[in-house]
Design a protein around this motif. Sequence first.
Motif, PDB file in Angstrom:
ATOM      1  N   ILE A  92       3.965  12.247   6.766  1.00 46.46           N
ATOM      2  CA  ILE A  92       3.469  12.303   5.386  1.00 46.46           C
ATOM      3  C   ILE A  92       1.983  11.961   5.339  1.00 46.46           C
ATOM      4  CG2 ILE A  92       3.633  11.170   3.127  1.00 46.46           C
ATOM      5  CD1 ILE A  92       6.688  10.881   3.751  1.00 46.46           C
ATOM      6  N   ARG A  93       1.569  10.942   6.058  1.00 44.94           N
ATOM      7  CA  ARG A  93       0.158  10.557   6.063  1.00 44.94           C
ATOM      8  C   ARG A  93      -0.706  11.668   6.642  1.00 44.94           C
ATOM      9  NH1 ARG A  93       2.538   5.366   7.895  1.00 44.94           N
ATOM     10  NH2 ARG A  93       2.525   3.933   6.108  1.00 44.94           N
ATOM     11  N   HIS A  94      -0.207  12.340   7.678  1.00 44.30           N
ATOM     12  CA  HIS A  94      -0.965  13.436   8.282  1.00 44.30           C
ATOM     13  C   HIS A  94      -1.040  14.657   7.369  1.00 44.30           C
ATOM     14  CE1 HIS A  94      -0.332  11.914  12.697  1.00 44.30           C
ATOM     15  NE2 HIS A  94      -1.174  11.176  11.992  1.00 44.30           N
ATOM     16  N   SER A  95      -0.161  14.717   6.384  1.00 45.94           N
ATOM     17  CA  SER A  95      -0.140  15.847   5.446  1.00 45.94           C
ATOM     18  C   SER A  95      -0.715  15.469   4.091  1.00 45.94           C
ATOM     19  CB  SER A  95       1.293  16.369   5.284  1.00 45.94           C
ATOM     20  OG  SER A  95       1.798  16.850   6.515  1.00 45.94           O
ATOM     21  N   GLY A  96      -1.544  14.448   4.063  1.00 44.95           N
ATOM     22  CA  GLY A  96      -2.221  14.075   2.822  1.00 44.95           C
ATOM     23  C   GLY A  96      -1.318  13.522   1.751  1.00 44.95           C
ATOM     24  N   GLY A  97      -0.280  12.803   2.150  1.00 45.35           N
ATOM     25  CA  GLY A  97       0.612  12.203   1.170  1.00 45.35           C
ATOM     26  C   GLY A  97       1.712  13.114   0.675  1.00 45.35           C
ATOM     27  N   LYS A  98       1.937  14.218   1.363  1.00 50.07           N
ATOM     28  CA  LYS A  98       3.001  15.147   0.970  1.00 50.07           C
ATOM     29  C   LYS A  98       4.066  15.226   2.044  1.00 50.07           C
ATOM     30  CE  LYS A  98       0.104  18.142  -1.911  1.00 50.07           C
ATOM     31  NZ  LYS A  98       0.846  17.900  -3.169  1.00 50.07           N
ATOM     32  N   LEU A  99       5.301  15.407   1.622  1.00 49.52           N
ATOM     33  CA  LEU A  99       6.397  15.671   2.533  1.00 49.52           C
ATOM     34  C   LEU A  99       6.796  17.130   2.364  1.00 49.52           C
ATOM     35  CD1 LEU A  99       8.548  14.843   4.577  1.00 49.52           C
ATOM     36  CD2 LEU A  99       9.974  14.044   2.662  1.00 49.52           C
ATOM     37  N   HIS A 100       6.520  17.925   3.395  1.00 50.64           N
ATOM     38  CA  HIS A 100       6.914  19.332   3.410  1.00 50.64           C
ATOM     39  C   HIS A 100       8.199  19.458   4.228  1.00 50.64           C
ATOM     40  CE1 HIS A 100       2.860  20.185   2.011  1.00 50.64           C
ATOM     41  NE2 HIS A 100       2.343  19.705   3.121  1.00 50.64           N
ATOM     42  N   VAL A 101       9.159  20.229   3.737  1.00 49.58           N
ATOM     43  CA  VAL A 101      10.359  20.509   4.521  1.00 49.58           C
ATOM     44  C   VAL A 101      10.658  22.003   4.468  1.00 49.58           C
ATOM     45  CG1 VAL A 101      11.382  18.221   4.182  1.00 49.58           C
ATOM     46  CG2 VAL A 101      11.961  20.069   2.604  1.00 49.58           C
ATOM     47  N   ASN A 102      11.190  22.514   5.567  1.00 51.99           N
ATOM     48  CA  ASN A 102      11.677  23.885   5.639  1.00 51.99           C
ATOM     49  C   ASN A 102      13.196  23.835   5.741  1.00 51.99           C
ATOM     50  OD1 ASN A 102       9.547  25.665   5.420  1.00 51.99           O
ATOM     51  ND2 ASN A 102       9.057  25.650   7.600  1.00 51.99           N
ATOM     52  N   LEU A 103      13.872  24.267   4.704  1.00 53.06           N
ATOM     53  CA  LEU A 103      15.332  24.293   4.712  1.00 53.06           C
ATOM     54  C   LEU A 103      15.813  25.539   5.450  1.00 53.06           C
ATOM     55  CD1 LEU A 103      18.109  23.247   3.755  1.00 53.06           C
ATOM     56  CD2 LEU A 103      17.806  24.673   1.709  1.00 53.06           C
ATOM     57  N   HIS A 104      16.466  25.334   6.586  1.00 50.35           N
ATOM     58  CA  HIS A 104      17.021  26.448   7.354  1.00 50.35           C
ATOM     59  C   HIS A 104      18.229  27.017   6.603  1.00 50.35           C
ATOM     60  CE1 HIS A 104      18.675  28.656  10.844  1.00 50.35           C
ATOM     61  NE2 HIS A 104      19.843  28.184  10.416  1.00 50.35           N
ATOM     62  N   CYS A 105      18.189  28.318   6.355  1.00 53.92           N
ATOM     63  CA  CYS A 105      19.313  28.963   5.650  1.00 53.92           C
ATOM     64  C   CYS A 105      20.026  29.997   6.508  1.00 53.92           C
ATOM     65  CB  CYS A 105      18.806  29.618   4.369  1.00 53.92           C
ATOM     66  SG  CYS A 105      18.230  28.448   3.132  1.00 53.92           S
ATOM     67  N   GLY A 106      19.430  30.384   7.609  1.00 52.31           N
ATOM     68  CA  GLY A 106      20.020  31.380   8.503  1.00 52.31           C
ATOM     69  C   GLY A 106      18.957  31.832   9.482  1.00 52.31           C
ATOM     70  N   TRP A 107      19.309  32.853  10.262  1.00 50.92           N
ATOM     71  CA  TRP A 107      18.355  33.369  11.247  1.00 50.92           C
ATOM     72  C   TRP A 107      17.909  34.769  10.869  1.00 50.92           C
ATOM     73  CZ3 TRP A 107      22.649  30.534  12.950  1.00 50.92           C
ATOM     74  CH2 TRP A 107      22.342  29.308  13.558  1.00 50.92           C
ATOM     75  N   ALA A 108      16.648  35.053  11.116  1.00 49.23           N
ATOM     76  CA  ALA A 108      16.107  36.375  10.818  1.00 49.23           C
ATOM     77  C   ALA A 108      16.754  37.406  11.736  1.00 49.23           C
ATOM     78  CB  ALA A 108      14.590  36.364  11.002  1.00 49.23           C
ATOM     79  N   ALA A 109      17.093  38.549  11.160  1.00 47.85           N
ATOM     80  CA  ALA A 109      17.748  39.598  11.943  1.00 47.85           C
ATOM     81  C   ALA A 109      17.237  40.970  11.528  1.00 47.85           C
ATOM     82  CB  ALA A 109      19.269  39.524  11.772  1.00 47.85           C
ATOM     83  N   SER A 110      17.393  41.905  12.435  1.00 50.44           N
ATOM     84  CA  SER A 110      16.958  43.289  12.206  1.00 50.44           C
ATOM     85  C   SER A 110      18.044  44.226  12.704  1.00 50.44           C
ATOM     86  CB  SER A 110      15.643  43.549  12.943  1.00 50.44           C
ATOM     87  OG  SER A 110      15.211  44.882  12.772  1.00 50.44           O
ATOM     88  N   ASP A 111      18.705  44.914  11.788  1.00 49.62           N
ATOM     89  CA  ASP A 111      19.738  45.892  12.128  1.00 49.62           C
ATOM     90  C   ASP A 111      20.787  45.330  13.092  1.00 49.62           C
ATOM     91  OD1 ASP A 111      18.447  47.798  10.533  1.00 49.62           O
ATOM     92  OD2 ASP A 111      17.202  48.478  12.203  1.00 49.62           O
ATOM     93  N   GLY A 112      21.285  44.138  12.756  1.00 48.20           N
ATOM     94  CA  GLY A 112      22.369  43.561  13.538  1.00 48.20           C
ATOM     95  C   GLY A 112      21.941  42.840  14.790  1.00 48.20           C
ATOM     96  N   ARG A 113      20.639  42.635  14.968  1.00 44.52           N
ATOM     97  CA  ARG A 113      20.140  41.894  16.123  1.00 44.52           C
ATOM     98  C   ARG A 113      19.253  40.752  15.636  1.00 44.52           C
ATOM     99  NH1 ARG A 113      17.471  46.526  19.627  1.00 44.52           N
ATOM    100  NH2 ARG A 113      16.829  47.133  17.511  1.00 44.52           N
ATOM    101  N   ILE A 114      19.266  39.652  16.347  1.00 48.62           N
ATOM    102  CA  ILE A 114      18.573  38.435  15.911  1.00 48.62           C
ATOM    103  C   ILE A 114      17.152  38.404  16.459  1.00 48.62           C
ATOM    104  CG2 ILE A 114      18.634  35.912  15.978  1.00 48.62           C
ATOM    105  CD1 ILE A 114      21.720  36.205  16.177  1.00 48.62           C
ATOM    106  N   VAL A 115      16.222  38.019  15.612  1.00 50.30           N
ATOM    107  CA  VAL A 115      14.806  37.996  15.984  1.00 50.30           C
ATOM    108  C   VAL A 115      14.503  36.738  16.801  1.00 50.30           C
ATOM    109  CG1 VAL A 115      12.430  37.986  15.124  1.00 50.30           C
ATOM    110  CG2 VAL A 115      14.193  39.321  13.918  1.00 50.30           C
ATOM    111  N   VAL A 116      13.845  36.939  17.935  1.00 51.34           N
ATOM    112  CA  VAL A 116      13.485  35.841  18.832  1.00 51.34           C
ATOM    113  C   VAL A 116      11.972  35.666  18.810  1.00 51.34           C
ATOM    114  CG1 VAL A 116      13.522  34.995  21.212  1.00 51.34           C
ATOM    115  CG2 VAL A 116      15.485  36.247  20.297  1.00 51.34           C
ATOM    116  N   ARG A 117      11.547  34.418  18.677  1.00 49.80           N
ATOM    117  CA  ARG A 117      10.130  34.108  18.613  1.00 49.80           C
ATOM    118  C   ARG A 117       9.487  34.185  19.998  1.00 49.80           C
ATOM    119  NH1 ARG A 117      10.188  28.749  14.880  1.00 49.80           N
ATOM    120  NH2 ARG A 117       7.943  29.049  15.015  1.00 49.80           N
TER     121      ARG A 117
END
Length: 232
Positions: A92-117
């Motif tokens: 929080i201190r490193h983000s200027g007093g803010k708490l950012h969160v990313n809520l995982h809801c699923g995985w990105a996919a393309s035509d039945g295949r999962i996207v890999v980073r």
Amino acid sequence: MAQPNPSSRPCGHVLHTRPDLFLLVNYAPRRGEPNWCNALCEFVEEGNADAGDALSVYISPFDALVDAAFTSRPGKPYHVVPADTFDPRTLIRHSGGKLHVNLHCGWAASDGRIVVRRKGALASVCLMQSEDIPDARLQAIDLEIGREGLARYERLREHAGLFAHADSHRLPETWTEQQRHQAVGQAIQRMPGTVPVGAEVNQVALYDPEAAQWHFVPIAVFRGDTGVKAAA
């Protein structure tokens, strides 16, 4: 990042979440701080007024286990932990007093295949939420996922026919460590295929650990409001 400073709560936990959330952490003990750990985060893009690291959070502990399998590296394993065991104050201190969160809801996919980073992790479809945390709240932080985020999470699972997903979230608690590894291995083995980042994301992939089955929901079910993104 874990810190030795106590919370003002009797339980000793700085962070409470609603609903119960899970994180991925790797342990990095330091001199005088044996419990220090680093949590998996996503960087909020430069140019954003709220730039900083967003804590990756999961409602489903099984989804977190799958991501841990793909995120871990030799000498840097990630572990799934309840969010309330983590102290986010340095973040929080490193983000200027803010708490950012990313809520995982699923995985990105393309035509039945999962996207890999690029580094091998799965691309996540997530919703970012930011909250100002003044100094007065730093000893006892309550994080509640917004109604819209929960609605989108539920909507995806309803479209996949996963109406009892809340029950499946409790499954990993009943498993031995061996059973957890076996279930994650089965999920990976049953992946219908992967594609690299850059492919058109037109679906959200969800996994049902009870039926050991992957489901794919059109991204349109989830898309439509600002804040939706596939982490690449």
